[in-house]
Motif scaffolding. Sequence first.
Motif, PDB file in Angstrom:
ATOM      1  N   THR A   1       0.831  -1.207   0.000  1.00  0.00           N
ATOM      2  CA  THR A   1       0.000   0.000   0.000  1.00  0.00           C
ATOM      3  C   THR A   1       0.862   1.252   0.000  1.00  0.00           C
ATOM      4  OG1 THR A   1      -1.752  -1.177   1.166  1.00  0.00           O
ATOM      5  CG2 THR A   1      -1.806   1.227   1.249  1.00  0.00           C
TER       6      THR A   1
ATOM      7  N   ASN B   1       2.302   1.750  -3.495  1.00  0.00           N
ATOM      8  CA  ASN B   1       1.283   2.214  -4.440  1.00  0.00           C
ATOM      9  C   ASN B   1       0.889   3.653  -4.170  1.00  0.00           C
ATOM     10  OD1 ASN B   1       1.176  -0.207  -5.825  1.00  0.00           O
ATOM     11  ND2 ASN B   1      -0.454  -1.033  -4.537  1.00  0.00           N
ATOM     12  N   LEU B   2       0.728   4.003  -2.912  1.00  0.00           N
ATOM     13  CA  LEU B   2       0.354   5.374  -2.567  1.00  0.00           C
ATOM     14  C   LEU B   2       1.470   6.349  -2.934  1.00  0.00           C
ATOM     15  CD1 LEU B   2      -1.885   7.037  -1.322  1.00  0.00           C
ATOM     16  CD2 LEU B   2      -0.830   6.691   0.900  1.00  0.00           C
TER      17      LEU B   2
ATOM     18  N   SER C   1       3.616   5.994  -5.359  1.00  0.00           N
ATOM     19  CA  SER C   1       3.599   6.137  -6.817  1.00  0.00           C
ATOM     20  C   SER C   1       2.502   7.087  -7.262  1.00  0.00           C
ATOM     21  CB  SER C   1       3.388   4.776  -7.479  1.00  0.00           C
ATOM     22  OG  SER C   1       4.437   3.914  -7.162  1.00  0.00           O
ATOM     23  N   VAL C   2       1.331   6.941  -6.663  1.00  0.00           N
ATOM     24  CA  VAL C   2       0.206   7.803  -7.033  1.00  0.00           C
ATOM     25  C   VAL C   2       0.510   9.256  -6.707  1.00  0.00           C
ATOM     26  CG1 VAL C   2      -2.187   8.337  -6.439  1.00  0.00           C
ATOM     27  CG2 VAL C   2      -1.520   5.988  -6.870  1.00  0.00           C
ATOM     28  N   ILE C   3       1.066   9.496  -5.547  1.00  0.00           N
ATOM     29  CA  ILE C   3       1.402  10.875  -5.161  1.00  0.00           C
ATOM     30  C   ILE C   3       2.484  11.431  -6.080  1.00  0.00           C
ATOM     31  CG2 ILE C   3       2.442  12.287  -3.338  1.00  0.00           C
ATOM     32  CD1 ILE C   3       0.951  10.484  -1.331  1.00  0.00           C
TER      33      ILE C   3
ATOM     34  N   VAL D   1       3.126  10.626  -9.240  1.00  0.00           N
ATOM     35  CA  VAL D   1       2.544  10.931 -10.551  1.00  0.00           C
ATOM     36  C   VAL D   1       1.698  12.195 -10.470  1.00  0.00           C
ATOM     37  CG1 VAL D   1       0.885  10.126 -12.276  1.00  0.00           C
ATOM     38  CG2 VAL D   1       2.633   8.589 -11.424  1.00  0.00           C
ATOM     39  N   ALA D   2       0.942  12.355  -9.393  1.00  0.00           N
ATOM     40  CA  ALA D   2       0.100  13.552  -9.244  1.00  0.00           C
ATOM     41  C   ALA D   2       0.956  14.821  -9.164  1.00  0.00           C
ATOM     42  CB  ALA D   2      -0.776  13.418  -8.001  1.00  0.00           C
TER      43      ALA D   2
END
Length: 101
Positions: free
Chosen positions: A8, A11-12, A14-16, A18-19
Motif C-alpha cells: 500500500t 502504491n500510494l 507512486s500515485v502521489i 505521478v500527481a
Amino acid sequence: MASGLLSTSQNLGSVIGVAVASSVAATQSHALVLRGDPVAAALTGGFQLALWVCGLAGLAAVPVALVVIGRQKNTGPAAGQPRELVTAAGQPGDPQMTTTR
C-alpha cells in the motif's frame, strides 16, 4: 500484514509522485504557453521541470533512507546474541515455547 502495508505504501507513493509530476508539468506548460512559447516547446519545458522535481525528490530521499537504515541497525539485537522466537501459543521467556537462533 506487513506485506500489505508495504504494498500500500509503494502504491500510494507512486500515485502521489505521478500527481505531483503531472501538476508541475501542466502548470509549467500552461505558464509557457501564456508567455507565448509554441505548444510543443511549452510541453517539453513542463516535462523537463517535472523530471527535475522528481530527480530532486529522489536525491532528497537518499539521506533520509540512510538515517532510517542507520537507526534500524542500532536498535536490532547485538551481533552474536540469539534472538528469542515465540510460537503462537507461548509467551516470551517460556522455555517450552521458545527457541533461539
